[in-house]
Design a protein around this motif. Sequence first.
Motif, PDB file in Angstrom:
ATOM      1  N   ASN A   1     -20.416  27.995 -20.073  1.00  0.00           N
ATOM      2  CA  ASN A   1     -20.893  29.016 -20.979  1.00  0.00           C
ATOM      3  C   ASN A   1     -21.340  30.233 -20.191  1.00  0.00           C
ATOM      4  OD1 ASN A   1     -20.607  27.386 -23.285  1.00  0.00           O
ATOM      5  ND2 ASN A   1     -22.524  26.319 -22.796  1.00  0.00           N
ATOM      6  N   GLU A   2     -21.165  31.394 -20.803  1.00  0.00           N
ATOM      7  CA  GLU A   2     -21.626  32.603 -20.152  1.00  0.00           C
ATOM      8  C   GLU A   2     -23.154  32.618 -20.170  1.00  0.00           C
ATOM      9  OE1 GLU A   2     -20.071  35.143 -18.584  1.00  0.00           O
ATOM     10  OE2 GLU A   2     -18.356  33.829 -18.694  1.00  0.00           O
ATOM     11  N   SER A   3     -23.759  32.949 -19.056  1.00  0.00           N
ATOM     12  CA  SER A   3     -25.215  32.991 -18.972  1.00  0.00           C
ATOM     13  C   SER A   3     -25.717  34.375 -19.319  1.00  0.00           C
ATOM     14  CB  SER A   3     -25.672  32.607 -17.558  1.00  0.00           C
ATOM     15  OG  SER A   3     -25.164  33.521 -16.636  1.00  0.00           O
ATOM     16  N   ALA A   4     -26.907  34.405 -19.900  1.00  0.00           N
ATOM     17  CA  ALA A   4     -27.555  35.694 -20.142  1.00  0.00           C
ATOM     18  C   ALA A   4     -28.051  36.233 -18.832  1.00  0.00           C
ATOM     19  CB  ALA A   4     -28.718  35.509 -21.117  1.00  0.00           C
TER      20      ALA A   4
ATOM     21  N   GLU B   1     -28.241  29.823 -20.991  1.00  0.00           N
ATOM     22  CA  GLU B   1     -27.932  28.713 -21.881  1.00  0.00           C
ATOM     23  C   GLU B   1     -27.750  27.417 -21.093  1.00  0.00           C
ATOM     24  OE1 GLU B   1     -24.649  27.511 -25.324  1.00  0.00           O
ATOM     25  OE2 GLU B   1     -24.646  29.505 -24.417  1.00  0.00           O
ATOM     26  N   GLY B   2     -28.465  26.391 -21.510  1.00  0.00           N
ATOM     27  CA  GLY B   2     -28.347  25.083 -20.879  1.00  0.00           C
ATOM     28  C   GLY B   2     -29.347  24.825 -19.776  1.00  0.00           C
ATOM     29  N   LEU B   3     -29.940  25.868 -19.210  1.00  0.00           N
ATOM     30  CA  LEU B   3     -30.862  25.677 -18.090  1.00  0.00           C
ATOM     31  C   LEU B   3     -32.305  25.511 -18.531  1.00  0.00           C
ATOM     32  CD1 LEU B   3     -29.610  28.135 -15.321  1.00  0.00           C
ATOM     33  CD2 LEU B   3     -28.817  25.840 -15.901  1.00  0.00           C
TER      34      LEU B   3
ATOM     35  N   GLU C   1     -16.977  33.622  -7.056  1.00  0.00           N
ATOM     36  CA  GLU C   1     -17.586  34.908  -7.393  1.00  0.00           C
ATOM     37  C   GLU C   1     -19.084  34.770  -7.630  1.00  0.00           C
ATOM     38  OE1 GLU C   1     -15.993  33.016 -11.173  1.00  0.00           O
ATOM     39  OE2 GLU C   1     -15.310  33.319  -9.097  1.00  0.00           O
ATOM     40  N   ALA C   2     -19.519  33.621  -8.177  1.00  0.00           N
ATOM     41  CA  ALA C   2     -20.950  33.401  -8.389  1.00  0.00           C
ATOM     42  C   ALA C   2     -21.669  33.180  -7.056  1.00  0.00           C
ATOM     43  CB  ALA C   2     -21.163  32.205  -9.313  1.00  0.00           C
ATOM     44  N   ARG C   3     -21.011  32.486  -6.129  1.00  0.00           N
ATOM     45  CA  ARG C   3     -21.597  32.307  -4.796  1.00  0.00           C
ATOM     46  C   ARG C   3     -21.821  33.660  -4.120  1.00  0.00           C
ATOM     47  NH1 ARG C   3     -20.052  26.988  -2.343  1.00  0.00           N
ATOM     48  NH2 ARG C   3     -19.072  25.771  -3.996  1.00  0.00           N
ATOM     49  N   ALA C   4     -20.803  34.518  -4.178  1.00  0.00           N
ATOM     50  CA  ALA C   4     -20.892  35.826  -3.528  1.00  0.00           C
ATOM     51  C   ALA C   4     -21.992  36.674  -4.150  1.00  0.00           C
ATOM     52  CB  ALA C   4     -19.540  36.538  -3.619  1.00  0.00           C
ATOM     53  N   ALA C   5     -22.105  36.654  -5.484  1.00  0.00           N
ATOM     54  CA  ALA C   5     -23.131  37.446  -6.156  1.00  0.00           C
ATOM     55  C   ALA C   5     -24.530  36.959  -5.786  1.00  0.00           C
ATOM     56  CB  ALA C   5     -22.922  37.386  -7.664  1.00  0.00           C
ATOM     57  N   CYS C   6     -24.717  35.644  -5.740  1.00  0.00           N
ATOM     58  CA  CYS C   6     -26.008  35.075  -5.363  1.00  0.00           C
ATOM     59  C   CYS C   6     -26.374  35.471  -3.931  1.00  0.00           C
ATOM     60  CB  CYS C   6     -25.961  33.562  -5.515  1.00  0.00           C
ATOM     61  SG  CYS C   6     -27.502  32.718  -5.090  1.00  0.00           S
TER      62      CYS C   6
ATOM     63  N   ALA D   1     -25.931  28.594 -13.398  1.00  0.00           N
ATOM     64  CA  ALA D   1     -25.414  28.612 -14.764  1.00  0.00           C
ATOM     65  C   ALA D   1     -23.896  28.726 -14.813  1.00  0.00           C
ATOM     66  CB  ALA D   1     -26.048  29.772 -15.536  1.00  0.00           C
ATOM     67  N   LYS D   2     -23.268  29.161 -13.744  1.00  0.00           N
ATOM     68  CA  LYS D   2     -21.808  29.299 -13.705  1.00  0.00           C
ATOM     69  C   LYS D   2     -21.102  28.011 -13.293  1.00  0.00           C
ATOM     70  CE  LYS D   2     -21.518  33.776 -14.580  1.00  0.00           C
ATOM     71  NZ  LYS D   2     -20.788  34.319 -15.750  1.00  0.00           N
ATOM     72  N   VAL D   3     -21.865  26.998 -12.917  1.00  0.00           N
ATOM     73  CA  VAL D   3     -21.267  25.748 -12.479  1.00  0.00           C
ATOM     74  C   VAL D   3     -20.532  25.093 -13.645  1.00  0.00           C
ATOM     75  CG1 VAL D   3     -21.741  23.437 -11.589  1.00  0.00           C
ATOM     76  CG2 VAL D   3     -22.979  25.403 -10.673  1.00  0.00           C
ATOM     77  N   GLN D   4     -19.323  24.636 -13.380  1.00  0.00           N
ATOM     78  CA  GLN D   4     -18.523  24.011 -14.422  1.00  0.00           C
ATOM     79  C   GLN D   4     -19.061  22.616 -14.750  1.00  0.00           C
ATOM     80  OE1 GLN D   4     -15.901  25.747 -15.900  1.00  0.00           O
ATOM     81  NE2 GLN D   4     -16.817  27.373 -14.665  1.00  0.00           N
ATOM     82  N   VAL D   5     -18.988  22.224 -16.016  1.00  0.00           N
ATOM     83  CA  VAL D   5     -19.489  20.920 -16.455  1.00  0.00           C
ATOM     84  C   VAL D   5     -18.751  19.800 -15.723  1.00  0.00           C
ATOM     85  CG1 VAL D   5     -19.678  19.345 -18.414  1.00  0.00           C
ATOM     86  CG2 VAL D   5     -20.117  21.789 -18.727  1.00  0.00           C
TER      87      VAL D   5
END
Length: 378
Positions: free
Chosen positions: A3-6, A185-187, A204-209, A248-252
């Motif tokens: 899910n897309e995170s806020a 969402e979900g956290l 891409e989430a790793r790089a942004a973090c 939050a970007k981690v896949q289920v």
Amino acid sequence: MDNESAKDPHLRSWSSTDWRQNETVTPVDGDPSDDGLVAGTLDERRSFGARSAAVVLGQVVARETQGAHEVWAHAAGRDLAVTQLTPEPCRGHLLRATLGDMGFDAGAFDGDLRVRGIIDQKAFSLVSVMEQEGVLNQWGHLVEEGDIIAIPPGGELDGRFQGHVAYAVVTAPWDLLMQRAEAFEGLAEPGFWTGPAIYSPPPEARAACKRVLQGCSSLLRALGGGVPSSAVAFLRNELLDGVLTAVAKVQVGGGRRQGVLNAARIVRGAEDFVEGGGARQAVQIEDICLALNISRRTLYRAFHDLLGISPKAYLRLKAMSAARARLLDAGDRPTTVTQVALDQGFWELGRFAGAYRAMFGESPSETLRTAQGDSLRR
């Protein structure tokens, strides 16, 4: 979670910086960066006077480190046992900041270490692996560059760090973590955070973090020893949101790994048995096997799989590293080299001193004098 995170709108992408660079602290009346945020924060201090305007709620310490124990173990609230697995000094650098009731560490070192123990008894810790060369595992699970290790209050860091490792640790109280998690969402479910876990965000989430953590580190270095209240509020939100966005970007089902694998469980059991048995050098391998109800072959395989050395070699190194930790603590708990050596089961003091120098690059008496000198300068 796909899910897309806020995302708070103020969370920006930082420009890339050299994580390995050992920076010196820039005076607050200089301009440490062209970034508008940094300049704006420092302008606020200039506008009202550097000494009187900003209420300092945070503190920053940045320094070179001479050994692994300085990087990991010497921090308030931590109870970590560090065992150096290979000879030669384990040098690095460290930035440590307090931001109200939240903490932030950013550092790097080169070496091969077994690290086990509690990061914080009362707060939640999010460890981001910024750079990694060599083997890195937690609870027996391999950890890759960009992974995030989540450890609940009182939980153990338990693994091996080999080669060059750069890391960042965000430590936050439970209520603050849950408050910021509500935007994702979900956290916000408390059950999501009850156990230790390793999260593997997409690239891409790793790089942004990483950009967020690097940017906050650069800002803290620029601010120097004291952090004004406006920067504390910003940094607290920025650091937590940067890491939570990646989680939050981690896949289920694809990114969460937790639990202790068998080899790690055996090594932990052996360590616990040795710690409960007094002098490490007196413990026999057969005693460990009997206590754990395993064969000698199983014990040796577990140590080789997890740490790359035999149980006997590890026990010697663990005792040597424990001796160093005790000498480094001599400023607060006075002792002698002889007493430390005997306490760790080294009966031949000459051989102990030679092995200590080969492992850490200095004699035990030099370590003791440095610790005592640091205590006098406080």
